[in-house]
Design an enzyme around this catalytic site. Structure first.
Site, PDB file in Angstrom:
ATOM      1  CG  ASP A 152      -0.210  -0.041   2.535  1.00  0.00           C
ATOM      2  OD1 ASP A 152       0.748  -0.838   2.647  1.00  0.00           O
ATOM      3  OD2 ASP A 152      -0.584   0.710   3.458  1.00  0.00           O
ATOM      4  CD  GLU A 217       3.978   0.839   6.854  1.00  0.00           C
ATOM      5  OE1 GLU A 217       4.760   1.241   7.745  1.00  0.00           O
ATOM      6  OE2 GLU A 217       3.629   1.564   5.888  1.00  0.00           O
TER       7      GLU A 217
END
Length: 525
Positions: A152, A217
């Site tokens: 991400d 994250e």
């Protein structure tokens, strides 16, 4: 005025596959990169790699354009986990599916773990992208290394100051610009590329390899800790070592190994008079204004030299030793280069050692913003009825999150009481993450040093990171395995910022570094 980018020639990232599986095709950019290496563009020449790695390194050089093309395809997926909207969640699921397919084609046994859904403050629910658990090899005579990464990214929009489309990987003078290029899609792919080189050459992997790859994250690794706890005696039971590559070097040219990070306590302080704003002509001069109270509170936290003014905050900071001072002296840091790349006129400190210590081993307090204040263009004569200040403290060994919370709350309450304000104040700690530090004498630190010498011909800088990487502390405390951070990116890569990039050289040599690390781990294990 034209941007600097407009006068530079853009390298072509080829989509055309190689005519032969063992022979790659060089672009002008890749030839330039090789010439720089041959001329000692980064480091002086060093001895050739060990025989088992010679063909692997040749393969990586020959296929570097393919590796860059794959990074381009991954950067094109807008896997933003920060903005909680369905479109980006769909992109996150697509990104995780692409990664799972890539690992399966390498021969890995892949499990995509359903992580459920995320409940948002506004009541909506969004699905959490799956976490990938993958395994390659289960030879009991070999060591097992687990690689953690995330796919991400932070939000990015060209209108925010990007010189190119953030989701189109663009090569300029050997720099690969794109969101996620260095944080963290490039390093994840470098590890995968290293594995693929052994596979393509039909060479036995020196170690068993596991992957844990997530897609949340940047949003706080939602639900990951529960999964790690659940898999502690299953997926992680055979793991000997854990590697993370999610930070940067301290230099533009010299590689590093990271053995510690700071923690983070994030606070909000709300000052409220009423729900509605006031007209300053009607109420100015007869109120305790919330903004004036808040500015006084925020101004009481830190002085102009960066010293935190909260009583007792330094009491638990680990004492400085002579041995530690020597580690800072050994680190390569060109202060002028560091200042120029940061585009800062002057730092608070003048020596390398002072700067490194205040980045890594001393706490710092940063004020981030004020919610509820008028911040639009123009002149609006408003008195905010309610404002919230946001600040954080970076924690270092041996500071304790709960102790810091009490110290900050007590300090702000004391300051506020002396103002005799009729407003209401509420202090909240919204995030509390402990610092992490590792034992640099562990096996994988020695293996990483040897691998860096093989690939780069130099000793690495042994560094800490001033930011917070919660997953390192999580693995260390839950799985009880040695954790090492092996960054690939240069200090000027600009993760989280506009024009994020990874140098082609760092990406390709980083792939070789991971390949060499596999071999060193096998020998030391």
């Amino acid at each position: 005025m034209k941007s600097n980018l407009s006068i530079l020639s853009f390298g072509v990232i080829s989509k055309k596959p190689s005519p032969h599986p063992k022979v790659g095709r060089f672009t002008a950019a890749s030839l330039l990169a090789l010439l720089l290496l041959l001329e000692g563009g980064m480091f002086s020449s060093h001895s050739p790699p060990p025989a088992p790695l010679e063909k692997v390194f040749q393969y990586i050089d020959l296929h570097q354009d393919e590796f860059v093309q794959t990074l381009k395809e991954w950067v094109a997926i807008e896997s933003d986990s920060v903005q909680p909207v369905p479109r980006f969640r769909q992109e996150l699921f697509r990104m995780m599916a692409v990664a799972a397919d890539t690992l399966q084609r390498l021969g890995a046994r892949v499990t995509s773990v359903d992580m459920g859904s995320q409940q948002l403050p506004d009541g909506q629910s969004l699905p959490i992208p799956p976490v990938i658990l993958a395994e390659l090899g289960n030879d009991p005579t070999k060591g097992t290394v687990c690689f953690y990464g995330h796919l991400d990214v932070q939000p990015a929009d060209q209108g925010d100051g990007w010189l190119t489309d953030p989701y189109v990987l663009t090569e300029v003078d050997g720099k690969l610009y794109g969101r996620g290029a260095t944080d963290n899609k490039g390093p994840v792919l470098a590890w995968i590329n290293a594995v693929s080189a052994f596979r393509a050459l039909e060479q036995d992997l020196p170690v068993n390899i596991k992957f844990i790859i997530e897609g949340m994250e940047e949003a706080g690794s939602v639900a990951l800790e529960e999964l790690v706890e659940k898999e502690k005696n299953r997926f992680f039971s055979g793991v000997d070592y854990i590697v993370i590559s999610d930070n940067l070097w301290i230099s533009q040219r010299k590689p590093a190994i990271t053995y510690g990070t700071r923690g983070n306590s994030y606070f909000t302080v709300e000052v409220k008079c009423r729900d509605q704003d006031f007209h300053s002509g009607t109420f100015g001069g007869i109120l305790h204004e919330p903004m004036a109270d808040l500015v006084a509170l925020l101004g009481s936290l830190v002085d102009s030299s960066g010293h935190i003014l909260v009583p007792g905050i330094y009491d638990e900071v680990a004492p400085l030793t002579e041995e530690e001072i020597n580690t800072y002296k050994a680190i390569h840091l060109d202060l002028e280069e560091y200042r120029n790349s940061s585009r800062v006129e002057k730092f608070l400190f003048d020596t390398k050692e002072e700067i490194l210590m205040h980045l890594w081993r001393y706490p710092s307090l940063s004020i981030h913003g004020i919610e509820g204040a008028f911040d639009e263009p123009g002149a609006k004569t408003v008195i905010p009825g309610q404002v919230t200040g946001k600040f954080s403290i970076r924690l270092v060994p041996h500071m304790n999150v709960s102790v810091v919370e009490k110290q900050v709350t007590r300090h702000l309450e004391d300051v506020f009481s002396k103002r005799n304000s009729s407003n209401k104040m509420v202090v909240s700690m919204t995030l509390g993450l402990h610092p992490w530090i590792a034992n640099v004498n562990d096996t994988q630190y020695l293996a990483a040093k040897r691998a860096i010498r093989t690939v780069f011909g130099t000793e690495p800088d042994m560094i800490r990171d001033g930011s917070t990487i919660p997953i390192a502390k999580m693995f260390q405390e839950i799985v009880h395995k040695s954790v090492v951070l092996i960054p690939l990116g240069a200090v000027d890569d600009g993760e989280h910022s506009q024009n994020e990039k990874i140098n082609r050289w760092n990406y390709i040599e980083g792939t070789k570094l991971f390949a060499a690390f596999f071999l060193e781990m096998a020998q030391l294990h």
